[in-house]
Enzyme design. Structure first.
Site, PDB file in Angstrom:
ATOM      1  N   GLU A  90      -2.983   8.010  -4.347  1.00 11.40           N
ATOM      2  CA  GLU A  90      -3.419   7.188  -5.922  1.00 11.40           C
ATOM      3  C   GLU A  90      -4.740   7.214  -6.096  1.00 11.40           C
ATOM      4  OE1 GLU A  90      -2.015   3.932  -5.315  1.00 11.40           O
ATOM      5  OE2 GLU A  90      -4.033   2.185  -5.454  1.00 11.40           O
ATOM      6  N   HIS A 101      -0.838   0.708 -10.135  1.00 12.57           N
ATOM      7  CA  HIS A 101      -1.645  -0.575  -8.907  1.00 12.57           C
ATOM      8  C   HIS A 101      -2.368  -1.815  -9.576  1.00 12.57           C
ATOM      9  CE1 HIS A 101      -4.069  -0.820  -5.028  1.00 12.57           C
ATOM     10  NE2 HIS A 101      -3.360  -2.249  -5.615  1.00 12.57           N
ATOM     11  N   ARG A 130       0.831  -1.218   0.161  1.00 13.46           N
ATOM     12  CA  ARG A 130       0.385  -0.375  -0.297  1.00 13.46           C
ATOM     13  C   ARG A 130       0.493   1.267  -0.208  1.00 13.46           C
ATOM     14  NH1 ARG A 130      -3.515  -2.407  -2.040  1.00 13.46           N
ATOM     15  NH2 ARG A 130      -5.403  -3.145  -1.237  1.00 13.46           N
TER      16      ARG A 130
HETATM   17  C1  DGY Z   1      -5.352  -5.996  -3.348  1.00 11.68           C
HETATM   18  O1  DGY Z   1      -6.717  -6.897  -3.515  1.00 11.68           O
HETATM   19  O2  DGY Z   1      -5.767  -5.460  -2.281  1.00 11.68           O
HETATM   20  C2  DGY Z   1      -5.717  -5.295  -3.880  1.00 11.68           C
HETATM   21  O3  DGY Z   1      -4.567  -4.604  -4.244  1.00 11.68           O
HETATM   22  C3  DGY Z   1      -5.992  -4.218  -4.535  1.00 11.68           C
HETATM   23  O4  DGY Z   1      -7.154  -3.869  -3.670  1.00 11.68           O
END
Ligand code: DGY
Length: 323
Positions: free
Chosen positions: A271, A289, A242
């Site tokens: 983001e 992402h 994250r």
């Molecule tokens: C997750 O599965 O946590 C990915 O980052 C998308 O949310």
């Protein structure tokens, strides 16, 4: 029998949307944009279950209502720090996620980033596309060897372990892990890994550091200037966890003053807005992402969320309950 009313906040893979429409009284997302707190408050009055994802910030403001009809938040994704669990608990809402099914693909992407950063793939691609490549020469875009180096893995859950499998068994890397709890010796043995005493102990021992821990307040700015200074001068930092886990300002300083070799990010604080200073850094690889972005993983994530829905409406505890 009356079907439960279910809201899906974003577009999902077509096969999953079709299955949802068969089994539930579902409202699918047409706009495919992140929902606002006021829209969540309305949805919580109307639907039995809401199926959000990482772009839906379900904080205290979205939860400010009395007696919501919604009793299940079946999140599409493994991370759930965008959902305010204390508020969900106060409303008696069950929260679930979709673990396991995206671990391999997310680890594949972390490997992609590690290789791209070490081998300067982003710089090379930009050079080719912009017509700046003048031909092969011994000193051109020389990167860093990955095979046989030491990888530090921060957070040794399912994704961290898949990363270790690839790095150790595929690239002959030595693995050092940092994890909140003690990792069982038989798990470490699968990757010939050792567990560091703590993060400060791990950082100076690694050529690459890959983050696989949860986000949220607990790990906000876990990687800051002090910890970046603990990294080896040529080391690389990879983040598929994250954005908030890294203090991006401190990372830019480390890249600018070349106190580390480089970095590669799939996730960003705030983001999809990305700080200009990050965009300006040539020593940084950035992806939007994409960790779980394969057709296979994205379908599996949807079907996993549906397993939680079915279990909940059958009166059972959903298998991936997190609160
Ligand atoms: C997750 O599965 O946590 C990915 O980052 C998308 O949310």
């Amino acid at each position: 029998m009356v079907k439960p009313k279910v809201l899906v906040t974003r577009r999902w893979p077509a096969a999953v949307e079709a299955r949802l429409a068969d089994e539930f009284d579902v409202v699918l997302s047409k706009r495919d944009v992140a929902m606002k707190p006021c829209e969540f408050r309305q949805a919580f009055k109307e639907f039995d279950a809401v199926l959000p994802t990482v772009t839906d910030k379900i904080g205290a403001e979205a939860m400010e209502l009395s007696k919501p009809r919604t009793k299940l938040l079946a999140n599409y994704g493994v991370g759930f720090t965008h959902i305010d669990l204390p508020s969900a608990n106060a409303h008696g809402m069950i929260v679930t996620n979709t673990p396991d099914v995206l671990s391999e693909c997310t680890a594949d992407l972390a490997m992609t980033l590690m290789l791209m950063a070490a081998r300067r793939a982003g710089e090379g691609e930009r050079e080719v596309r912009e017509g700046r490549w003048t031909g092969w020469r011994p000193t051109h875009l020389v990167g860093t060897k990955v095979s046989g180096k030491t990888l530090g893995i921060v957070g040794f859950g399912r994704i961290g372990q898949e990363m270790a499998r690839r790095a150790h068994h595929g690239f002959g890397m030595d693995i050092i892990v940092h994890n909140r709890s003690r990792v069982a010796p038989e798990i470490l043995a699968q990757y010939n890994a050792v567990q560091a005493e703590d993060l400060d102990d791990l950082l100076p021992r690694c050529d690459f550091v890959s983050l696989h821990c949860p986000g949220g307040a607990e790990n906000r700015h876990l990687i800051n200037s002090r910890r970046l200074d603990l990294m080896r001068p040529g080391a690389f930092l990879i983040n598929t966890a994250r954005g908030e886990v890294i203090n991006e300002h401190d990372l830019v300083q480390a890249l600018t003053f070349e106190t580390i070799g480089g970095a590669a990010l799939d996730v960003f604080d705030g983001e999809p807005n990305i700080a200009q200073t990050l965009l300006d850094s040539d020593r940084l690889v950035m992806l939007p992402h994409l960790g779980s972005a394969t057709a296979e993983a994205r379908e599996e994530m949807g079907f996993r969320a549906m397993q939680n829905l079915r279990a909940f409406f059958d009166g059972q505890t959903p298998p991936d309950r997190v609160n």
